[in-house]
Every structure is written in C-alpha cells, then in structure tokens.
Motif scaffolding. Sequence first.
Motif, PDB file in Angstrom:
ATOM      1  N   PRO A 115      49.238 -36.783  38.354  1.00 19.52           N
ATOM      2  CA  PRO A 115      50.341 -37.734  38.204  1.00 19.52           C
ATOM      3  C   PRO A 115      49.837 -39.166  38.025  1.00 19.52           C
ATOM      4  O   PRO A 115      48.633 -39.390  37.937  1.00 19.52           O
ATOM      5  CB  PRO A 115      51.071 -37.576  39.532  1.00 19.52           C
ATOM      6  N   TRP A 116      50.764 -40.121  38.008  1.00 21.78           N
ATOM      7  CA  TRP A 116      50.391 -41.505  37.693  1.00 21.78           C
ATOM      8  C   TRP A 116      50.198 -42.382  38.923  1.00 21.78           C
ATOM      9  O   TRP A 116      49.730 -43.498  38.817  1.00 21.78           O
ATOM     10  CB  TRP A 116      51.456 -42.145  36.789  1.00 21.78           C
ATOM     11  N   ASN A 117      50.592 -41.937  40.111  1.00 21.55           N
ATOM     12  CA  ASN A 117      50.666 -42.906  41.223  1.00 21.55           C
ATOM     13  C   ASN A 117      49.305 -43.242  41.844  1.00 21.55           C
ATOM     14  O   ASN A 117      49.067 -44.385  42.223  1.00 21.55           O
ATOM     15  CB  ASN A 117      51.689 -42.457  42.271  1.00 21.55           C
ATOM     16  N   LYS A 196      57.988 -26.505  39.604  1.00 23.93           N
ATOM     17  CA  LYS A 196      58.692 -25.235  39.380  1.00 23.93           C
ATOM     18  C   LYS A 196      58.384 -24.695  37.970  1.00 23.93           C
ATOM     19  O   LYS A 196      58.133 -23.500  37.800  1.00 23.93           O
ATOM     20  CB  LYS A 196      60.197 -25.492  39.523  1.00 23.93           C
ATOM     21  N   ILE A 197      58.345 -25.585  36.997  1.00 31.35           N
ATOM     22  CA  ILE A 197      58.021 -25.167  35.618  1.00 31.35           C
ATOM     23  C   ILE A 197      56.601 -24.606  35.575  1.00 31.35           C
ATOM     24  O   ILE A 197      56.330 -23.563  34.983  1.00 31.35           O
ATOM     25  CB  ILE A 197      58.133 -26.369  34.631  1.00 31.35           C
ATOM     26  N   VAL A 198      55.680 -25.312  36.248  1.00 29.38           N
ATOM     27  CA  VAL A 198      54.276 -24.890  36.255  1.00 29.38           C
ATOM     28  C   VAL A 198      54.153 -23.487  36.844  1.00 29.38           C
ATOM     29  O   VAL A 198      53.491 -22.604  36.285  1.00 29.38           O
ATOM     30  CB  VAL A 198      53.414 -25.896  37.065  1.00 29.38           C
ATOM     31  N   THR A 245      53.800 -43.486  46.805  1.00 27.45           N
ATOM     32  CA  THR A 245      52.803 -42.631  47.454  1.00 27.45           C
ATOM     33  C   THR A 245      53.508 -41.370  47.925  1.00 27.45           C
ATOM     34  O   THR A 245      54.541 -41.464  48.591  1.00 27.45           O
ATOM     35  CB  THR A 245      52.189 -43.372  48.672  1.00 27.45           C
ATOM     36  N   CYS A 246      52.947 -40.207  47.580  1.00 28.61           N
ATOM     37  CA  CYS A 246      53.625 -38.954  47.949  1.00 28.61           C
ATOM     38  C   CYS A 246      53.799 -38.789  49.443  1.00 28.61           C
ATOM     39  O   CYS A 246      54.778 -38.224  49.903  1.00 28.61           O
ATOM     40  CB  CYS A 246      52.864 -37.767  47.378  1.00 28.61           C
ATOM     41  N   VAL A 247      52.837 -39.320  50.228  1.00 23.27           N
ATOM     42  CA  VAL A 247      52.937 -39.168  51.684  1.00 23.27           C
ATOM     43  C   VAL A 247      53.466 -40.421  52.375  1.00 23.27           C
ATOM     44  O   VAL A 247      53.417 -40.520  53.600  1.00 23.27           O
ATOM     45  CB  VAL A 247      51.565 -38.773  52.306  1.00 23.27           C
TER      46      VAL A 247
HETATM   47  P1  NAD Z   1      55.610 -35.424  37.200  1.00 21.46           P
HETATM   48  O1  NAD Z   1      55.884 -34.087  37.774  1.00 21.46           O
HETATM   49  O2  NAD Z   1      56.661 -36.067  36.382  1.00 21.46           O
HETATM   50  O3  NAD Z   1      54.307 -35.377  36.267  1.00 21.46           O
HETATM   51  C1  NAD Z   1      53.079 -34.783  36.678  1.00 21.46           C
HETATM   52  C2  NAD Z   1      52.353 -34.266  35.448  1.00 21.46           C
HETATM   53  O4  NAD Z   1      53.143 -33.274  34.808  1.00 21.46           O
HETATM   54  C3  NAD Z   1      52.044 -35.333  34.398  1.00 21.46           C
HETATM   55  O5  NAD Z   1      50.709 -35.160  33.973  1.00 21.46           O
HETATM   56  C4  NAD Z   1      53.039 -35.048  33.284  1.00 21.46           C
HETATM   57  O6  NAD Z   1      52.524 -35.315  32.008  1.00 21.46           O
HETATM   58  C5  NAD Z   1      53.327 -33.564  33.433  1.00 21.46           C
HETATM   59  N1  NAD Z   1      54.705 -33.207  33.067  1.00 21.46           N
HETATM   60  C6  NAD Z   1      55.817 -33.956  33.229  1.00 21.46           C
HETATM   61  N2  NAD Z   1      56.906 -33.286  32.814  1.00 21.46           N
HETATM   62  C7  NAD Z   1      56.484 -32.074  32.374  1.00 21.46           C
HETATM   63  C8  NAD Z   1      57.136 -30.925  31.826  1.00 21.46           C
HETATM   64  N3  NAD Z   1      58.442 -30.901  31.673  1.00 21.46           N
HETATM   65  N4  NAD Z   1      56.368 -29.866  31.490  1.00 21.46           N
HETATM   66  C9  NAD Z   1      55.048 -29.870  31.681  1.00 21.46           C
HETATM   67  N5  NAD Z   1      54.375 -30.944  32.200  1.00 21.46           N
HETATM   68  C10 NAD Z   1      55.078 -32.024  32.539  1.00 21.46           C
HETATM   69  O7  NAD Z   1      55.177 -36.334  38.433  1.00 21.46           O
HETATM   70  P2  NAD Z   1      54.848 -37.880  38.431  1.00 21.46           P
HETATM   71  O8  NAD Z   1      56.101 -38.637  38.162  1.00 21.46           O
HETATM   72  O9  NAD Z   1      53.658 -38.162  37.595  1.00 21.46           O
HETATM   73  O10 NAD Z   1      54.406 -38.100  39.945  1.00 21.46           O
HETATM   74  C11 NAD Z   1      55.295 -38.356  40.979  1.00 21.46           C
HETATM   75  C12 NAD Z   1      55.567 -37.137  41.807  1.00 21.46           C
HETATM   76  O11 NAD Z   1      54.357 -36.533  42.224  1.00 21.46           O
HETATM   77  C13 NAD Z   1      56.304 -37.453  43.103  1.00 21.46           C
HETATM   78  O12 NAD Z   1      57.284 -36.480  43.332  1.00 21.46           O
HETATM   79  C14 NAD Z   1      55.212 -37.377  44.158  1.00 21.46           C
HETATM   80  O13 NAD Z   1      55.687 -37.089  45.452  1.00 21.46           O
HETATM   81  C15 NAD Z   1      54.347 -36.309  43.623  1.00 21.46           C
HETATM   82  N6  NAD Z   1      52.986 -36.458  44.118  1.00 21.46           N
HETATM   83  C16 NAD Z   1      52.491 -35.536  44.975  1.00 21.46           C
HETATM   84  C17 NAD Z   1      51.212 -35.692  45.482  1.00 21.46           C
HETATM   85  C18 NAD Z   1      50.606 -34.703  46.439  1.00 21.46           C
HETATM   86  O14 NAD Z   1      49.409 -34.800  46.663  1.00 21.46           O
HETATM   87  N7  NAD Z   1      51.356 -33.780  47.004  1.00 21.46           N
HETATM   88  C19 NAD Z   1      50.449 -36.782  45.094  1.00 21.46           C
HETATM   89  C20 NAD Z   1      50.996 -37.705  44.221  1.00 21.46           C
HETATM   90  C21 NAD Z   1      52.264 -37.537  43.730  1.00 21.46           C
END
Ligand code: NAD
Length: 456
Positions: A115-117, A196-198, A245-247
Amino acid sequence: MESQEILEIIEKQRKFHRSGQMRTFSERRKALKRLYKNIKLKEKDIYAALKKDLNKSEVESYMSEIGLSLSEIRFMLRHGRKYSRKKRVRTPIAHFPARSYKIPCPYGCVLVISPWNYPFMLSIEPIVDAVAAGNSVILKPSEISPSVSQVLKDLIEMTFERGHVDVVLGGKEECSFLLDQDFDYIFFTGSTRVGKIVMQKAAENFTPVTLELGGKCPCVVDRSADLKLSARRIVFGKFLNAGQTCVAPDYVYCDKMVKDKLIEEIKAEIVRQYGKEPLKNRDYPRLVNKKQFDVMKGFVKDNLICGGRFDESSLKIEPTLLESDFDSESMQDEIFGPILPIVTFDNIDEAIEKINSYPKPLALYVFSKSKRVQKRFLSECDFGGGCVNDTIIHIAGSRLGFGGLKQSGMGAYHGKTGFDTFTHYKSIVKRGTLDLPMRYQPYSKLKYKIIKMFLK
Ligand code: NAD
C-alpha cells in the motif's frame, strides 16, 4: 506496464527459481547484504520520495520506514542460516528404526502487493522475509505513492538479479492481471475490500495468502490510567504519518469518569508535539491525495472538540478530536487520517462487549494501571496485536511477529514468523531396511494388539 512484459517477468522468475540459485542460505545472504548496502546508498533518494508523496520528515522516515527495514535485514542476516537448516524431530516408536526431518523449502515465486501509507517499509520487509526463505519475488507497489514506487524499482534493480526480485509498476489493472497468474504465494497489504478480491483470486489457483489488512483499532483508557502519559503516547501513535497508519488508534474508548481530563491532556500534548500551528509544522505529514483529504474533511462536523482546520494547498489537516458515539459517522469505518473520535463507556463489561460486537481489530491498546483490567482486555477481546500502556510500537522488532485475524487479516510476518510464512516445511521420514511387520497384511489378532499398543 504491458501484460506481455509482466508475463515475461513471471517466466524469468520461474526459470530463476528452478535454477536453484537460492537453495543455499549463503546466496540469499549475499543478496540481503547488497540490499542493506544499497538502502544506505539510496537513503537520500528514499527521504526525498517520502517527502514528495507524504511530506514525511527525515526522522519519521527513518524511524518508521528505513530503520525498520534495515533492522529486519540485520535480523535475517543473523538468524536466517539457522532457520534454513533442516530440523530433526522425534520419530514415533511405531516407525522404528527411522529418522524424521522437517526441511524448510521456499514456496517459489511470491507476489508482494503493498500500500501507499508506509510504502517503503511495507514493501521491503516482506521482500526480506521472502528472500531469506529462498523465494523469488515480484513486488507491485502502490500507484498512489509514485515517487517511492520508482525509488523501490531502482533499488531492486540495482540489488537483485532479474528473475530473483522484480518490480511491476502500475495500479488496479496491473494488479488484477498479476492476480490472475499462478503464483506460489501471495502477500498482500492493503484494505479489507481489496483483500477480499485477492483471496478470491488466489482461491482459483489454491495459492496460499497472507493478508495484512486494516480496520478500526480501539484505544481503551480506563479510570486508573496515567492520563498524561496515555495522552502523550496516544498523540504519538495517532498523528504519526497524519493518522495514515494501519495500527494507529482509530478511536479513544475511555471511561466516562476520565473523559474531560483525558481530553485536556490530549489537547495539551498535541500542542507540545506539533506546536500551536500544526498546519505550519514542516515535519507534519500530509494526506496522501485530494480524495483522502476530502474524506477526512467530511468528518469534521459540529461535534468538534479541537483542531479541524485544514490547508487545501498542502493537503494537511490539523490533529482533530471529535466527541463521538458508536452511531457517529466517524465510527462507521476505518478513519485513516488525523481525526480522533473520543467515545466513552460506563464500565469494563460494557466496553469489552462493544469491542467484541465489531469486526476483529488489527490492534488494540489498553491504558490502565490495573493488571486485572489489562488482563481482561487482552484475554476477552480478539485482535491482531497491541500494547499495554502504549500505542503502535509492537510493529517494530522482528521477534514478535505481526498480523491480524479475520477482517484485519490472516497470517503474519517479521523475523522467524516471516521466514515461516514464506516457507513450506517438507516432512520427511527416512527409513532403513529393518521392518516391524505388523502394518502389513494379512492382519491378525496379534498384529492388531501390537498396533493398539503403539498407537494410543
Ligand atoms: P488498497 O487495498 O486500496 O491498495 C493496496 C494495493 O492493492 C495497491 O498496490 C493497489 O494498487 C492494489 N489494488 C487496489 N485496488 C485493487 C483492485 N480492485 N484489484 C487489485 N488490486 C488492487 O489499500 P491502500 O489504500 O493502499 O492502503 C490502505 C489500507 O491498507 C488501509 O485499510 C490500511 O489499514 C491497510 N494497511 C494495512 C497494513 C497492515 O500491515 N495490516 C499496513 C498498511 C496499510
């Protein structure tokens, strides 16, 4: 990136993996050492990219991205050889004479989606664990933090042989295309929705997954807590990276009796850490884009306690406190920004019941001097991990392991836990020629009796 190009990368990865170059830990170690050295070499570029994408300061970038990545590499350099050895285990007497082993084997080609954060750390750490365990990796970093994604690509290309670790840049389309291919393992960090998609796509190929997802992390403050210290640590964990931040504590869930005093302490602490004008604080990160900025702005309503000012040109929003309850808009979904709702409870039973009626959080924090209260939250609530009398620091350090459960994820990584995540253990029994004949037909009463003696 074009589909054909992606397919060629995957093919190269398969060839590389089949070549067996990473079968010994010595080769993996060389690659990890190069990664360590090159991160140091590119440190300035990483700072610049994090500044550009999120306005992260150098201190914050080192503390929460570069430093954690380097320490995970050091951990694997120190312990990876030991983890990579086959492990002898006891053999059941019924198999006598024999030796039993567990042989750690890499899965093969791993897809890491980040993700981007924390775009640097959340890409590098899974790569380190996967490489230490002997896998090839394709990284698909986030399109929403493009500067860091480009630096990651440069770093990976100067560090690893093509086919060992590669980067595919792109967004949803490229990611979907990758998910349609047959990987040996998928490690995804991101939202619950995309998780969920993954998982659905992985099921098509029976590909194992680790999902590191998000959710609303409660931060409980009971009446015995040291409120000044609690406020200090809540403000740190919540407003680091502007709440993205996720946490991060998603909301403060405090005893009604201490609410007013706690709010005063949090307000004072915000000024102490971010100054009277946080929007002018050069080290205060911004929201990642206009869309996220608008979502956060939407939470600032009449239940405002403090903060709430914003600057559209820099995409910054002040650390903001809201007086909320479980029906408030801010309490319906993960916040992921510098907005902190304060919700109250009357007693511990009510608080535990409420937390358990919501999806299982990635993290839970409890501030309390009472061991009984601490123990109740730790044992009666389900959550990924957390802290007693602090916030977020459990993600740092390789020995704890880190991950969520159910809606906040599945599986874990960091340190030995991470090595195991990317390892399949082959279970082997090695036998000599001597035989105990009771398992073979024709069966008899005596054989039956002997089997019952051994297996009980
Ligand atoms: P996101 O799910 O939108 O994107 C994550 C990745 O999935 C990106 O690389 C993106 O290109 C890809 N993606 C997006 N939409 C997709 C689709 N429809 N099909 C396939 N791939 C797709 O998440 P985000 O906005 O980048 O990150 C924020 C989220 O991540 C928050 O919910 C946060 O809590 C969570 N997060 C969790 C952790 C952890 O360690 N548990 C850490 C950081 C962030």
